[in-house]
Every structure is written in C-alpha cells, then in structure tokens.
Motif scaffolding. Structure first.
Motif, PDB file in Angstrom:
ATOM      1  N   GLU A   1     -62.129  18.306   9.745  1.00  0.00           N
ATOM      2  CA  GLU A   1     -61.012  18.963  10.503  1.00  0.00           C
ATOM      3  C   GLU A   1     -60.705  18.397  11.690  1.00  0.00           C
ATOM      4  OE1 GLU A   1     -61.590  23.645   9.656  1.00  0.00           O
ATOM      5  OE2 GLU A   1     -63.543  22.706   9.711  1.00  0.00           O
TER       6      GLU A   1
ATOM      7  N   GLY B   1     -59.583  24.486  11.052  1.00  0.00           N
ATOM      8  CA  GLY B   1     -58.748  24.733   9.993  1.00  0.00           C
ATOM      9  C   GLY B   1     -57.783  23.801   9.905  1.00  0.00           C
ATOM     10  N   VAL B   2     -57.744  22.746  10.432  1.00  0.00           N
ATOM     11  CA  VAL B   2     -56.471  21.641  10.497  1.00  0.00           C
ATOM     12  C   VAL B   2     -57.024  20.473   9.672  1.00  0.00           C
ATOM     13  CG1 VAL B   2     -54.777  20.327  11.639  1.00  0.00           C
ATOM     14  CG2 VAL B   2     -55.141  22.648  12.170  1.00  0.00           C
TER      15      VAL B   2
ATOM     16  N   ALA C   1     -52.689  19.724   3.845  1.00  0.00           N
ATOM     17  CA  ALA C   1     -52.206  21.285   4.298  1.00  0.00           C
ATOM     18  C   ALA C   1     -52.432  22.251   3.161  1.00  0.00           C
ATOM     19  CB  ALA C   1     -50.973  21.337   4.839  1.00  0.00           C
TER      20      ALA C   1
ATOM     21  N   ARG D   1     -55.657  25.047   1.163  1.00  0.00           N
ATOM     22  CA  ARG D   1     -56.862  25.166   2.101  1.00  0.00           C
ATOM     23  C   ARG D   1     -57.647  26.683   2.098  1.00  0.00           C
ATOM     24  NH1 ARG D   1     -57.286  20.922   5.069  1.00  0.00           N
ATOM     25  NH2 ARG D   1     -58.919  22.113   6.327  1.00  0.00           N
TER      26      ARG D   1
ATOM     27  N   SER E   1     -54.999  29.333   1.225  1.00  0.00           N
ATOM     28  CA  SER E   1     -54.234  29.124   2.560  1.00  0.00           C
ATOM     29  C   SER E   1     -53.187  27.986   2.496  1.00  0.00           C
ATOM     30  CB  SER E   1     -55.184  29.171   3.557  1.00  0.00           C
ATOM     31  OG  SER E   1     -56.015  30.371   3.615  1.00  0.00           O
TER      32      SER E   1
ATOM     33  N   GLY F   1     -51.451  25.028   5.358  1.00  0.00           N
ATOM     34  CA  GLY F   1     -51.331  24.549   6.816  1.00  0.00           C
ATOM     35  C   GLY F   1     -52.502  24.697   7.371  1.00  0.00           C
ATOM     36  N   LYS F   2     -53.236  26.067   7.619  1.00  0.00           N
ATOM     37  CA  LYS F   2     -54.529  25.899   8.240  1.00  0.00           C
ATOM     38  C   LYS F   2     -55.335  26.586   7.320  1.00  0.00           C
ATOM     39  CE  LYS F   2     -52.761  26.041  13.051  1.00  0.00           C
ATOM     40  NZ  LYS F   2     -52.592  26.853  14.076  1.00  0.00           N
TER      41      LYS F   2
ATOM     42  N   ARG G   1     -47.294  28.266  12.784  1.00  0.00           N
ATOM     43  CA  ARG G   1     -48.246  28.888  11.636  1.00  0.00           C
ATOM     44  C   ARG G   1     -48.927  27.637  10.905  1.00  0.00           C
ATOM     45  NH1 ARG G   1     -48.235  30.225   6.246  1.00  0.00           N
ATOM     46  NH2 ARG G   1     -45.999  30.058   6.116  1.00  0.00           N
TER      47      ARG G   1
ATOM     48  N   GLY H   1     -49.288  24.909  12.505  1.00  0.00           N
ATOM     49  CA  GLY H   1     -49.781  23.857  13.454  1.00  0.00           C
ATOM     50  C   GLY H   1     -48.864  22.731  13.900  1.00  0.00           C
TER      51      GLY H   1
END
Length: 986
Positions: free
Chosen positions: A679, A683-684, A688, A691, A697, A699-700, A742, A744
C-alpha cells in the motif's frame, strides 16, 4: 475414393490466456492461444479497452519474442574484460549474494553511491519506490531521453499531457493536427481513432518532416523543418489573435488569462501574480469599455488587430481587485492597472497579446524558417477557427462546474491536437510543447467535446504536488520519491553552493525541471566522478551502450575505461535484461529477466496508466508459462526470474525498511505478492480494481488476497467508466473532481486552473536576476534567465546556430517504424523479415544537389563524428532533412544474431553522430529547462563515399566495432509452426 476429413474451423489451440502485450508501450490486451505447452497464436482481445481486438505486427510477433534465441538462460558473472561479453553462468543464490555484498556497504556508507537507472520497464511505481527505500537520490527512468519535455510542458501548463496521457476526442473531432507523431507509441488506439475520423470525413493534418505511417493517410502533410514547430504554432496563434478568433470566455473561466501579473522591472516581485492577504491571485474588474473599444470580450469579436489599451486604473476609479477565482464577475483581460499599494499590474492575456501579435510571428516572418508557405499558415489558422467556432457543436449533457453553476449542455470545440517525440526531443522542446498548449487554449480546445481530452488520473494540480527527494530519514530512506516536480528554486537537489547533488545533474540549476531524471548523462558523469564517484551502476533494460546512447563510441569507452591503478572508473555494473543486448556485454553481473509471458506485471495508475478519456483502467500481465518449462533453442532449461521479483528479494536481503518485517524477514514473497499487499498510502495499492477484503471496492480499499485472480478472470484488466456528466471539462467539473478524489487521483475537488503564464518559471528567472534565498551559481544565471520565460518562447535548437547551419546544412532525424520498438523488435525473426537493415533516406532533390545517386554509399558528418551508410531516395521527406529508421542497426554478435546479419553489416545508428554535449561543450545536449535529450537537433553534411561503390550491397556501414563474444544462434531457420502442421496431418 475416401475423401480427407477437412477441419474447416480449427481451434487456434487447446487453451487461451488473456494478458497484456509488452511489445511496445501501447499495452494492448491479447489472447495467447497455447497448444501442447507452446504458443500457437496471439490475437487481440476484443474486450480490452485499449485496443478492442486490434493488434499490430509487433503484438502478433510476440511469439518470436518469447522464443527468441537471444534469451538469457542463467545469471552471468563477467570473467573477461568488460565489454567483451565473456561470462560464466552462476546460480541465483550466488548472483544475489554478490549483488548484496556490493550494495550493502553502499547502503551503510552512502546510498548515493548507487546509481539505479531503469529503461523502458513500465514498472517505475516499484523501481522508484525501491530506490527510495535504499536511500539513493540517484534514480531515474527512461523518460529523460524520451518524453519529459512533453510531460513537463503539459503538466506545468494544463495539468495533463500528450503522449499516452491524453487523447483526441475521436468520436467528435472534426479537425486533427498531429505534431511529430511517429507510429510506435499508442499505435492501436491511434489507428482506431484515425479510422473513425476518416469515416466521418474529418480533416487530418500531419506536421512532421517525414511522411510515414499516420502522415501517409493524412489529408494534408506539412513537411516542417525540424525544431521549428513552436514557431509555426506561434504564427497560428498570431493569426488567431489578429482575426479575433479566440475563446476568451474559456480562457477566463478555466485558465489564468485574467490574473494580474506585477510589472516591476528589477524588483523581487516582478512577474509574480498579484495576490490578496490569503494568497489568492487577483484580477481587475473594470467598468465596461467604451463601445469603440470592443473585440476582446468573448468569442467572435470585431476582428481588431490589437486589444484596447485602457489607461492605468486603480481602485477608487471604478476598478475593483478581487479573487480571480470568484464567480459572477467580468474580469478585465487587457490593460494596465495600479494596485492599491501603488504597484502596476497587467492581466496575463495582455502579455499574450503583446507578445504574439508581434510582427516577428506573422506568417511571412516565419515561413522561410519553418519551410511552410505563409498562405498555408494563414489557411490552417482559418481552418482551425472555423472548425472550433463555426460548427456550433455541443453535447446535450447537463453538468455542474466546480463553482456549483449548472449547465444544460457541453459546448464543443471540435479541434484536436496530438503530439509526440518529434516535438519533445529537441533542446527547445519544452517551450514548443507549451506553445501547442497555448494554441489549444486560445481555441478553447482542451477537454471540451471534440478536442484534446484528459485521461485519468489526469488532470493534476499545476504543478503536481510530489516534489523530488532531498534528504534521508533516520532509517536511511529518502524523505520522498527520488523523482518529482519542482515548484520553485527551493526544491532543487543541489548543495549549499548550488552544485548538483545527483550524478545525472537532474534538478540542478543546469536542468531544473528534469521530472524524469537524465539517464543520458549518468554514464559520462559516473566516469568523470562528477559531482562525485559512484560505486555501482545498476541498470535494467536500458541499452545505454548502443541505441539508447548519444555519443555511442565514447559511452562504450567510459564503461570500460580504467584509472591509473588499473581499476574501472565505474567500479561495478549490475545489469538486468531478458536478452543478450549490446549492454549485457558491459555488465559485471547479469540478472536474467523473463519474457513478458512468464511473469506478473502491474500496469498501474501509479505509473503509466492505460486509461481512456471516458474511464480509468489498469491491467496486469500474468505468467502464461512457467519459465522453468521454457527451454532455450538448444533444448536446455532456463533459470530466469522477473526483474521485479529479483529486485524485491535483493531489497529483503539488504534489509531495506519497506521490504522486511520487524523481525527482518522478507515482507513480500515476490512481485505478485507485492502487487497485492503493498500500500502506497492506506487503501492505495498498485492496482485499483477489486480492492477490499471482499473484492468489492474500487480505487481505494484494503488488500484483497484474490485480486490477481479477479484480474485474470476478467481478461487481465479493470475498467471503471467515468459518469457521463463528468467526462468533459475535467479540470473544473464538480462530478469528475469528486469522482477522481474518490479514486485518489486528486486530493480535493478544487478546480485546476490552467496556466497560460507560469509563475513557477518566473520564480527561477527572478532567482537568476539575484532575488530570493536560492540563486543559481554565476555560470548558470544567464541560461536560467533566458529559458525560464513564464510565457512560451521559441529559440533555435542549440545545434542549429548560424555556424552549424552553414557547415552542416541538413537536419537528420530518426523515425521508429510501426513494426519495431526500441531495439527489441529487430532481433525478432518475423519482424526482421519486414526490415533487416536501414538506409539513410533523402529527397531526390537533395541527392541531386549533393551529387549523390540512389542507393549510393555516402559519408555523413556532424560536428561530432562521421558514419558511412547507403543512401536511398524517398519523396516522403522535407528536402532539407535526411532520416532513417531507429534501432535497426546492431553491433555484431549482439542479440545472438549471425556475425554477417544485415543489421550488423549494413545497419547503422545515427547515434554515432549525436554528441551527448552541446557543440560548445558546456552543457548536456539537452533542453535547458527539463534536461530532455535533444536527439532530433542533429545537423549533418553528406557526400559520396570514396571507399564504396554504387549499389555495393556487400559493403559495410561504418563505424564497425569488435564483435561481441556471444554464441551465435543456430543457423537453422526458425520454422515456427511446422510441428503443429505435422500434428494436424496425423
């Protein structure tokens, strides 16, 4: 008689794997058909957003890349002299032990003694982070000699860029200008787009000294003289301003045309924006001008040739100075104003009008220098304006801007521009890129329907927020990534005396905005110990001893030169590649990479994304084969590892903070594990899609252990469409910016104001004039003051001064063919059947002028050196320019080609003629703003060769070098597929 059973629809194989191509930077989706454990067929993946099933010659020939006889088989340790190509095979444990024993003392002593430079690797999100963990500021990647002018020119002006980071609006544009676009980059999407334009009858104009590929199908070819594109753009801007055919509403709404610039010559604030107490840029809101003064109030106007010139006005005389980002105001864009504190200021647009309405930019004034008739320039300007404004084109899509204003439609400007290396690779390329963006902005043609469009994660704030690392933390890691974007002189990576701290001199006063580093300077500087000696040069997939080097002969000397004690001046070289390239011969330790079908890769939004203008995308490669099962041409097993996995293991052995757990154990099993679990921020990660622990999910989200399998199941890619209301005006579209936040891509939903005028550049100019705490050393002051103009400028490329033009009357450039990419392609058995050697192509008029016949051997000289090559007439070139295909010529013995292979005997490189320093020898042969290598500034003279005869097909090009001592591949032809036919016959 029994008739044979015919299989009229045979299956291409017994298994199909969907992955991502690696034969160029396009990164298309492919379907690899496998039969009996071998590749049977590679085809495009129709579901993939990049290429939609289209595949080029390079992609289809990936079979021959995977089975290339040049593949390395095991780690290698040099046993002979460096450069001879003499090695012994070793095991991986020994190789990594050796690398660790070399690098560990450097990490302990001074991490900057490692220079880590990577080529066309497409994994900079890992390699740059690894360098940060090691703690060396001496990291760079391929872009410094490829595209940094394009990237920096766009990111400091519009928050985005040409290249693969933006695209024309293929669905709606009615007029497309291609500037310096060759066929090697992003080729399949461009081909798809050009097909749409041709079907609709849109006009395509190709601006390029050579007419090949896309230019060959263009409606109009502008055979421009190399290095003059910026001058041509300024002439077009001059005409648009003169005709009052500009979009002033757009310039005020989305750019800084109305921002006030302080006019205080000699002062420390001269050229900076006037700001309020909170730091907001100011504009003037003046009383309406008199009726006779119109013409600059919006689109259309009265056709005035000069803007009105109001007398200086100050608050109290009807003028107010307000936040330039305020709404419901009518800011002044012309005139001179006196601020409440007594300082004078003028709007940016006034400065633009003053500069580009100057008669020196009139078509007649630039025509001869550009090689374009004045009437053609005027006509192109009219056509641009007509396409932009007279079509009255719009899309009936409601949207809300960043200020909350609702719009019932998206107003179109169906004029698009696209540009690539032909613009970038000049010593004036940064400002030329800015000139093109100025032209687009005047037309309101950035991210409007029909125009150039941003691809996520762009646009970014101007300049982007990440700055280059300057210091190390307590654990030895850098305080930031080694590459980034300079915001002002305070961000330069220099010592207390203003001298470079990086081995490549990037981010120094000589090349301040070198956002991609300067790979083309590292070997010279490492050899010279400038600014200090390094211990180890660690390179990946960077053929710096041959086709990726300027001054090739000297580069080979620097790599092998020894000091008075008999020690190599560059003490150690570690190199990783999949194939026996020219650079392999100069390594002390070789770490063999896999082919692209034998490993995991992440095509990440943190790196070089594959998004389109309507969606964010990323992708993976995954192993179609286990390399242990893929025998070499002699039937022997290969023991190779993906470079990224080897790098991660090496980092763990070194105990680098981000690569080990608290107990010192390896944090990641391999690159695949890193892709999933690493990461960059909470979350990144590198990918993407899918997740979160449940994989739901985008993106993050937390790492998902099944993420790679989800990608594999989905064809190897993830694709997230942008909401319809957010697809245009991304720099100021509330829905887009919130969507981007949203994911990132941006930190907040504040509008991104495009910069016609760059305060960042002006800060450097002020420093050169003696202002501020950070000032350049005396030897750089004039250079910085000259080239850090806040408005785009044009100047002669450094090798094009009057003396050089007289002595060397011809420009010389390379093009990369659509079927080749760097040096990879010309080892490929199928692609070699298309082209196995190159010629120097010249216009028949040029041949007649110099007394040269078609296919005659000629000598070509520059201020730096000479080569002997075979000429060939071609009418597809501007008569003052000669050209050839790039990277076809090979050094004998390299790539395991036969010693008499035409690539080595008749093939050649223009690189031998290109100096790595300017003709004066004072700076690198590079752009003074970004350090971009100026490949295309080359000037030459030509004459008949006295040592060759006409049509001497057995002749050799010169120079020639000692063959490398790599074993030749078998002479038997690569009869690929014969076994499948035999199997079918049974």
């Amino acid at each position: 008689m029994t008739q044979p059973t015919l299989d009229l629809s045979p299956s291409p194989g017994d298994e199909v794997k969907r992955t991502t191509c690696y034969m160029c930077a396009c990164r298309c989706g492919i379907k690899v058909w496998v039969k009996d454990g071998q590749i049977r067929y590679i085809q495009g993946n129709r579901e993939h957003p990049v290429n939609q099933g289209v595949l080029c010659a390079k992609g289809a020939s990936g079979i021959m890349q995977h089975y290339s006889p040049a593949r390395l088989r095991k780690p290698l340790l040099r046993v002979g002299e460096r450069g001879a190509g003499e090695f012994r095979e070793i095991e991986w444990d020994e190789a990594l032990d050796i690398a660790t024993s070399w690098l560990a003392p450097i990490r302990e002593r001074n991490p900057d003694e490692l220079a880590f430079f990577t080529g066309r690797d497409q994994s900079q999100a890992l390699t740059g982070w690894w360098a940060q963990q090691f703690g060396t500021i001496n990291y760079a990647a391929h872009g410094g000699f490829c595209s940094v002018n394009m990237a920096a020119g766009g990111l400091y002006a519009i928050g985005g860029s040409f290249w693969e980071f933006g695209e024309p609006d293929w669905e709606h544009t009615r007029y497309l200008m291609l500037w310096g676009v060759a066929e090697d980059h992003d080729s399949n999407p461009i081909k798809l787009g050009l097909g749409k334009l041709k079907a609709r009858g849109a006009k395509i104009v190709a601006v390029n000294p050579v007419r090949s590929g896309y230019g060959a199908i263009a409606d109009e070819w502008i055979g421009i003289r190399p290095g003059t594109d910026g001058l041509f753009a300024f002439a077009l801007a001059h005409e648009l301003l003169r005709m009052d055919r500009i979009d002033l509403d757009y310039l005020v709404r989305y750019a800084n045309a109305h921002w006030l610039v302080i006019d205080n010559p000699g002062g420390a604030d001269d050229g900076l924006f006037a700001r309020d107490a909170d730091g907001n840029a100011l504009c003037a809101v003046a009383p309406p001008p008199s009726p006779e003064g119109g013409g600059w109030e919006g689109v259309g106007g009265t056709g005035n040739t000069t803007p009105p010139q109001p007398s200086p006005s100050a608050e109290g005389e009807g003028v107010r100075f307000v936040d330039a980002n305020a709404i419901d105001i009518s800011p002044a864009v012309v005139g001179e104003y006196v601020l409440p504190d007594g300082r004078k200021a003028r709007p940016v647009f006034q400065l633009i009008a003053d500069r580009y309405l100057d008669p020196k930019y009139a078509p007649e004034a630039v025509s001869e220098r550009c090689g374009i008739p004045a009437d053609t320039i005027r006509r192109i300007a009219r056509e641009l304006a007509e396409a932009a404004f007279d079509s009255k084109f719009s899309l009936p899509i409601a949207w809300t801007d960043s200020w909350g204003r609702e719009h019932s439609e998206m107003v179109g400007r169906p004029v698009s521009m696209h540009a690539m290396r032909g613009i970038s690779a000049h010593s004036n390329g940064f400002h030329t890129c800015r000139a093109l963006h100025l032209l687009q902005l005047l037309l309101g043609a950035i991210d409007a329907p029909g125009s150039f469009r941003y691809q996520p994660p762009y646009p970014k704030p101007i300049p982007p927020g990440n700055r280059p690392a300057k210091a190390r933390k307590a654990d030895g890691t850098l305080d930031a990534g080694p590459l980034g974007f300079v915001h002002g002189p305070e961000d330069l990576v220099v010592d207390a005396n203003g001298q470079p701290r990086r081995i490549d001199h990037a981010y120094s006063w000589a090349y301040p905005l070198s956002a991609h580093g300067m790979m083309h300077t590292v070997i010279r500087n490492a050899h010279a110990g400038d600014p200090y000696k390094i211990d180890t040069l660690f390179m990946f997939m960077a053929n710096m001893s041959w086709n990726s080097a300027m001054n090739t002969r000297e580069t080979m000397h620097w790599l092998t030169d020894k000091d008075e004690n008999g020690d190599y001046r560059i003490p150690r070289i570690i190199y990783s590649d999949a194939y026996a390239s020219e650079m392999v011969a100069y390594a002390d330790l070789v770490l063999p990479d896999t082919t692209y079908l034998e490993r995991f890769d992440a095509i990440s939004l943190l790196d070089r994304p594959i998004s389109d203008a309507d969606a964010a995308s990323d992708a993976i490669r995954h192993p179609v084969f286990d390399p242990q099962t893929q025998l070499d041409e002699d039937g022997k097993p290969r023991d190779v590892r993906g470079f990224q996995s080897a790098l991660i293991e090496l980092g763990a052995r070194l105990g680098l903070p981000g690569l080990v757990n608290e107990d010192g154990s390896a944090k990641y099993r391999d690159y695949a594990d890193y892709i999933v679990r690493h990461e960059r921020a909470p979350g990144v990660g590198l990918l993407a899609g899918w997740r979160g622990e449940d994989g739901n999910s985008e993106g993050k989200g937390a790492p998902n252990p099944e993420q790679l399998q989800r990608y594999i199941d989905h064809g190897g890619f993830w694709h997230a469409p942008i909401p319809e209301s957010a697809r245009y005006y991304k720099m100021a579209n509330r829905d887009y910016l919130r969507w981007a936040q949203r994911f990132g891509f941006v930190a907040n939903d504040a509008p991104i104001v495009m910069q016609l005028y760059s305060e960042t550049l002006q800060k450097f100019r002020l420093a050169a004039q003696g202002h501020g705490p950070h000032q350049p050393p005396p030897e750089h002051r004039e250079r910085v003051a000259t080239y850090f103009d806040p408005l785009p400028i044009w100047y002669e490329p450094f090798e094009h001064d009057q003396t050089s033009r007289e002595a060397f009357p011809l420009n010389a450039v390379t093009q990369r063919p659509m079927f080749m990419y760097h040096a990879w392609g010309s080892q490929n058995a199928w692609l070699r059947q298309i082209t196995a050697r190159n010629f120097l192509y010249l216009h028949p008029e040029t041949g007649a002028k110099h007394g040269i016949a078609d296919e005659e051997w000629i000598e070509v000289r520059s201020h730096h050196g000479a080569i002997t090559v075979q000429a060939k007439f071609a009418g597809n070139v501007q008569p003052g320019t000669v050209w050839t295909w790039n990277a076809i010529g090979k050094r004998r013995g390299a790539w395991r080609l036969a010693k008499n292979a035409p690539e080595g005997e008749q093939g050649f490189l223009l690189n031998h003629l290109i100096s790595d320093v300017t003709p004066k020898g004072d700076y690198a042969n590079a752009d003074p703003v970004t350090g971009q290598a100026a490949w295309f500034d080359l000037r030459v003279q030509i004459q008949k060769s006295m040592s060759r005869t006409l049509r001497d097909d057995a002749g050799e090009s010169a120079p020639q070098f000692a063959p490398l001592d790599f074993p030749e591949a078998s002479e038997k032809p690569l009869r690929y597929g014969a076994g499948f036919r035999k199997g079918n016959a049974k």
